[in-house]
Design a protein around this motif. Sequence first.
Motif, short mmCIF file in Angstrom:
data_model
loop_
_atom_site.label_atom_id
_atom_site.label_comp_id
_atom_site.label_asym_id
_atom_site.label_seq_id
_atom_site.Cartn_x
_atom_site.Cartn_y
_atom_site.Cartn_z
N TYR A 161 -75.29 16.51 23.19
CA TYR A 161 -76.41 16.76 24.10
C TYR A 161 -76.24 18.07 24.86
CZ TYR A 161 -77.26 11.82 23.23
OH TYR A 161 -77.48 10.63 22.63
N ALA A 162 -75.08 18.69 24.76
CA ALA A 162 -74.83 19.93 25.49
C ALA A 162 -74.33 21.00 24.52
CB ALA A 162 -73.79 19.71 26.59
N PRO A 163 -75.12 22.01 24.24
CA PRO A 163 -74.70 23.06 23.30
C PRO A 163 -73.47 23.82 23.77
CG PRO A 163 -76.69 23.70 24.48
CD PRO A 163 -76.45 22.26 24.81
N THR A 164 -73.29 23.92 25.09
CA THR A 164 -72.09 24.55 25.62
C THR A 164 -71.48 23.64 26.67
OG1 THR A 164 -73.37 25.72 27.32
CG2 THR A 164 -72.98 26.88 25.25
N ALA A 165 -70.17 23.65 26.76
CA ALA A 165 -69.49 22.80 27.73
C ALA A 165 -69.49 23.48 29.09
CB ALA A 165 -68.04 22.53 27.27
N GLY A 166 -70.10 22.84 30.09
CA GLY A 166 -70.14 23.40 31.43
C GLY A 166 -69.02 22.86 32.28
N ARG A 167 -68.69 23.57 33.36
CA ARG A 167 -67.64 23.12 34.25
C ARG A 167 -68.21 22.20 35.33
NH1 ARG A 167 -64.42 28.06 36.51
NH2 ARG A 167 -66.54 28.80 36.96
N MET A 168 -67.36 21.34 35.87
CA MET A 168 -67.80 20.42 36.90
C MET A 168 -66.63 20.07 37.81
SD MET A 168 -68.14 16.90 34.65
CE MET A 168 -68.70 15.96 36.06
N PHE A 169 -66.96 19.73 39.06
CA PHE A 169 -65.96 19.26 40.01
C PHE A 169 -65.86 17.74 39.91
CE2 PHE A 169 -66.98 23.31 42.20
CZ PHE A 169 -65.69 23.79 42.35
N VAL A 170 -64.62 17.25 39.88
CA VAL A 170 -64.37 15.81 39.83
C VAL A 170 -63.58 15.42 41.07
CG1 VAL A 170 -63.31 13.92 38.54
CG2 VAL A 170 -64.39 15.81 37.30
N PHE A 171 -64.14 14.52 41.86
CA PHE A 171 -63.51 14.10 43.11
C PHE A 171 -62.28 13.23 42.84
CE2 PHE A 171 -63.00 11.00 46.53
CZ PHE A 171 -62.92 11.82 47.64
N GLU A 172 -61.20 13.52 43.55
CA GLU A 172 -59.97 12.73 43.43
C GLU A 172 -59.40 12.44 44.82
OE1 GLU A 172 -57.23 14.89 41.04
OE2 GLU A 172 -58.50 14.91 39.26
N GLU A 173 -58.73 11.32 44.97
CA GLU A 173 -57.99 11.03 46.19
C GLU A 173 -56.71 10.29 45.84
OE1 GLU A 173 -60.12 8.52 48.91
OE2 GLU A 173 -60.53 6.98 47.43
N SER A 174 -55.64 10.63 46.54
CA SER A 174 -54.34 10.01 46.31
C SER A 174 -53.76 9.57 47.65
CB SER A 174 -53.37 10.98 45.63
OG SER A 174 -53.87 11.41 44.38
N PHE A 175 -53.18 8.37 47.68
CA PHE A 175 -52.56 7.84 48.89
C PHE A 175 -51.03 7.91 48.75
CE2 PHE A 175 -56.72 5.95 48.73
CZ PHE A 175 -57.11 5.81 50.06
N TYR A 176 -50.38 8.28 49.86
CA TYR A 176 -48.92 8.38 49.86
C TYR A 176 -48.36 7.63 51.06
CZ TYR A 176 -49.86 12.15 46.58
OH TYR A 176 -50.31 12.89 45.49
N LEU A 177 -47.44 6.71 50.78
CA LEU A 177 -46.77 5.93 51.81
C LEU A 177 -45.39 6.54 52.04
CD1 LEU A 177 -46.83 3.42 53.67
CD2 LEU A 177 -45.78 2.15 51.78
N ILE A 178 -45.09 6.85 53.30
CA ILE A 178 -43.84 7.52 53.66
C ILE A 178 -43.08 6.62 54.62
CG2 ILE A 178 -42.84 9.62 54.65
CD1 ILE A 178 -45.83 10.77 54.19
N ASN A 179 -41.81 6.34 54.31
CA ASN A 179 -41.03 5.49 55.21
C ASN A 179 -40.21 6.34 56.18
OD1 ASN A 179 -38.73 6.38 53.84
ND2 ASN A 179 -38.49 4.49 52.65
N SER A 180 -39.38 5.69 56.99
CA SER A 180 -38.63 6.39 58.03
C SER A 180 -37.59 7.35 57.46
CB SER A 180 -37.95 5.37 58.95
OG SER A 180 -37.11 4.51 58.21
N ASN A 181 -37.22 7.17 56.19
CA ASN A 181 -36.28 8.09 55.53
C ASN A 181 -36.99 9.21 54.78
OD1 ASN A 181 -33.95 6.57 56.31
ND2 ASN A 181 -34.38 5.11 54.66
N PHE A 182 -38.30 9.30 54.96
CA PHE A 182 -39.14 10.29 54.29
C PHE A 182 -39.16 10.11 52.77
CE2 PHE A 182 -38.19 12.20 58.38
CZ PHE A 182 -39.45 12.62 58.80
N ASP A 183 -38.93 8.88 52.33
CA ASP A 183 -39.16 8.54 50.93
C ASP A 183 -40.66 8.38 50.73
OD1 ASP A 183 -36.38 8.42 50.35
OD2 ASP A 183 -36.30 6.38 51.14
N VAL A 184 -41.18 8.95 49.65
CA VAL A 184 -42.62 8.97 49.41
C VAL A 184 -42.96 8.13 48.19
CG1 VAL A 184 -44.63 10.42 48.94
CG2 VAL A 184 -42.78 11.29 50.39
#
Length: 233
Positions: A161-184
């Motif tokens: 359906y698309a003669p040329t491949a267009g660029r697009m933004f894809v939303f992403e989110e990542s969660f990080y849990l950090i403890n008292s020793n700075f382990d992630v």
Amino acid sequence: MKFLPIAIALLISSSAYSQISNIDLNGAPARITPYSEIDGSPYLFADWAKADIGTTNAGLKEDVAYRFNIHDNELEVVNEAGNTIYLNKDYLEYAVLQRPSILIAQSTVQGLLPNLLFKKGFEYIKGVGPKDLVNVLAEGKKYTLVRKFYSDLVTPPKNSYAPTAGRMFVFEESFYLINSNFDVANVKNRTNVIIKALDPADQERAKQIIKEGKFDLGREDHLVLFFNELNKS
């Protein structure tokens, strides 16, 4: 910054802040970006909104118009002269970004926070630079939970359906849990995943907090309240 003020900032309106400095915000002029022909958006929210910005050189600035370019991790703001600039993050302590109220009203997702706290200084997380702004959902002596928003620029494969491949933004989110020793730990915002990522000594207490509060850790507001209680233990 202690966790309780953070929880208050996230759960209530930003009108609680009162100090205003007369010193201009510093930054570089925002350049014109070539995003007009790219699907999606490089911004956290498409429309301009308001923010409270704490700086080391200008104090607290309230109701600053902003857009957060999460692709480049640049905070675009309108300064006192009415110019759009990229905020100089060297002087930034924190930013509380208001989520547009219409997004909350129209969303089917429950528990969205009206205000999102962003800070830098989390470069020990893989893929996060020393000046990158991340969303701090919880911050305490035992546990800190942060979220990184990113809008990835990709080129989808060509299809019939698309003669040329267009660029697009894809939303992403990542969660990080950090403890008292700075382990992630890279986690999902799901109740069972969060519990398993905690120190084994804290897991029973966590289950008790969730049961008593009837918390669903897939909700932003419940995540804030849950970690507020857990960090008190």
